[in-house]
Write a protein that holds these residues in place. Sequence first.
Motif, PDB file in Angstrom:
ATOM      1  N   HIS A  92      -5.687  -5.357  -7.458  1.00 56.61           N
ATOM      2  CA  HIS A  92      -4.970  -6.166  -6.466  1.00 56.61           C
ATOM      3  C   HIS A  92      -4.385  -5.269  -5.384  1.00 56.61           C
ATOM      4  N   THR A  93      -3.750  -4.171  -5.795  1.00 59.27           N
ATOM      5  CA  THR A  93      -3.298  -3.111  -4.891  1.00 59.27           C
ATOM      6  C   THR A  93      -3.657  -1.780  -5.545  1.00 59.27           C
ATOM      7  N   GLY A  94      -3.175  -0.705  -4.959  1.00 55.90           N
ATOM      8  CA  GLY A  94      -3.361   0.607  -5.567  1.00 55.90           C
ATOM      9  C   GLY A  94      -2.206   1.010  -6.460  1.00 55.90           C
ATOM     10  N   SER A  95      -1.285   0.065  -6.748  1.00 57.49           N
ATOM     11  CA  SER A  95      -0.078   0.426  -7.508  1.00 57.49           C
ATOM     12  C   SER A  95       0.283  -0.632  -8.546  1.00 57.49           C
ATOM     13  N   HIS A 150       4.209  -3.825  -8.494  1.00 50.48           N
ATOM     14  CA  HIS A 150       3.339  -3.305  -7.436  1.00 50.48           C
ATOM     15  C   HIS A 150       4.146  -3.239  -6.146  1.00 50.48           C
ATOM     16  N   MET A 151       3.491  -2.900  -5.065  1.00 55.08           N
ATOM     17  CA  MET A 151       4.192  -2.494  -3.848  1.00 55.08           C
ATOM     18  C   MET A 151       4.620  -3.640  -2.936  1.00 55.08           C
ATOM     19  N   HIS A 152       4.168  -4.850  -3.144  1.00 53.30           N
ATOM     20  CA  HIS A 152       4.373  -5.886  -2.142  1.00 53.30           C
ATOM     21  C   HIS A 152       5.834  -6.290  -2.012  1.00 53.30           C
ATOM     22  N   ARG A 196       4.606   6.573  -2.856  1.00 54.93           N
ATOM     23  CA  ARG A 196       3.913   6.813  -1.589  1.00 54.93           C
ATOM     24  C   ARG A 196       3.618   5.492  -0.876  1.00 54.93           C
ATOM     25  N   ALA A 197       3.198   4.478  -1.653  1.00 51.97           N
ATOM     26  CA  ALA A 197       2.887   3.183  -1.046  1.00 51.97           C
ATOM     27  C   ALA A 197       4.113   2.587  -0.367  1.00 51.97           C
ATOM     28  N   LEU A 198       5.270   2.660  -1.022  1.00 54.67           N
ATOM     29  CA  LEU A 198       6.487   2.101  -0.433  1.00 54.67           C
ATOM     30  C   LEU A 198       6.973   2.930   0.749  1.00 54.67           C
ATOM     31  N   ALA A 199       6.904   4.249   0.626  1.00 54.04           N
ATOM     32  CA  ALA A 199       7.351   5.113   1.717  1.00 54.04           C
ATOM     33  C   ALA A 199       6.510   4.872   2.970  1.00 54.04           C
ATOM     34  N   ASP A 200       5.207   4.691   2.792  1.00 57.02           N
ATOM     35  CA  ASP A 200       4.320   4.470   3.933  1.00 57.02           C
ATOM     36  C   ASP A 200       4.574   3.128   4.606  1.00 57.02           C
ATOM     37  N   ARG A 201       5.055   2.150   3.845  1.00 65.18           N
ATOM     38  CA  ARG A 201       5.178   0.786   4.362  1.00 65.18           C
ATOM     39  C   ARG A 201       6.627   0.350   4.578  1.00 65.18           C
TER      40      ARG A 201
END
Length: 347
Positions: free
Chosen positions: A221-224, A138-140, A165-170
């Motif tokens: 837990h997340t979206g990924s 996941h993205m964390h 997308r989650a990683l690029a945004d964060r």
Amino acid sequence: MFEAIATVCALSDPTVCRDMLLPGLEAATLAGCDALVAQNNPDVGRFAADYDVGPIRCEPQGRVAVFANVAPGVFVHLGIISDANANNQGDVANLAFVIGESAVAVIDSGGSRKVGEQVYRAIRQETDLPISHVILTHMHPDHVLGAGVFAQVGAQVVGHDKLPRALADREQTYLTNFGRLIGASDFIGTQVVLPDITVTESLQLDLGNRPLNLQAWPTAHTGSDLTVGDPTSGILFTGDLMFHQHAPALDGSVLGWEKVLEALQDLPYNQIMPGHGGPIIDWPEGAAALSQYLDVLIADTRAAITRGDSLGVAAEIIAQSQSGAWDLFDLFNPRNATVAFTELEWE
């Protein structure tokens, strides 16, 4: 064992430096390592942009992450139950690697390149097979920020189709915040690496007579969230869809997480490695504590909304009956309550 390293310093402050591992250039002797460096002429700048890179040299092997061999070909690392800080360098998530007949897959990579380097050394103590994949559950940031080490030796990065997308945004937030928590020197070389392969529903990877079954999940837990099943050992690597001892952290949908947790219990595995705690717990009985927490979180949030509590008041009282069951509860539960309240007030 000898390995190639280079001293890397920040251009903005030459006193902020660390010795960075150059993976793939290891040998049993100093002469052998020197020969590999001379033959390969590694491009350090590609993985240390915006830094001043010193000469490449060979030295005895550095710190190795501790892994337990829990089944044939399966090695797991227990992350420290703590928030990321300068003492643990971001080593706060459970990590694993699985060895097949022809390749190795890494499951999550730690919260900094420095942790990833320690994981890489642990793998090389067990096998010289190529590392074909690093799978991010996941993205964390505590699970993904060590991936650059493995990408550097040619591993394909694998994740949920929502992960890029989650990683690029964060990306900038993760690098700034984790860099501040861990410290500028120890964070040198850490990058956000986007997946080469994404999983929309399911995917099987073959490590050589060792299949791994990857499954992407709806927002929980997340979206990924992505799980990795190893039928050979009967172990399911859940990422943070499962917590043990460490307080759960909600960054997606509490209702979605409850449904996914129920579905996970129907999968044909008898043990899991959660994202935190354990590191190996029996399954599905090991789901009981998290299932209870989510039930209480949902029930208390709905009660607060029905009473007309403000978000600020609700966040202080929701799920407090669970405080004795989890480490780091006061750090994570208020955020969980806030996320759950924001979701459930629109039911």
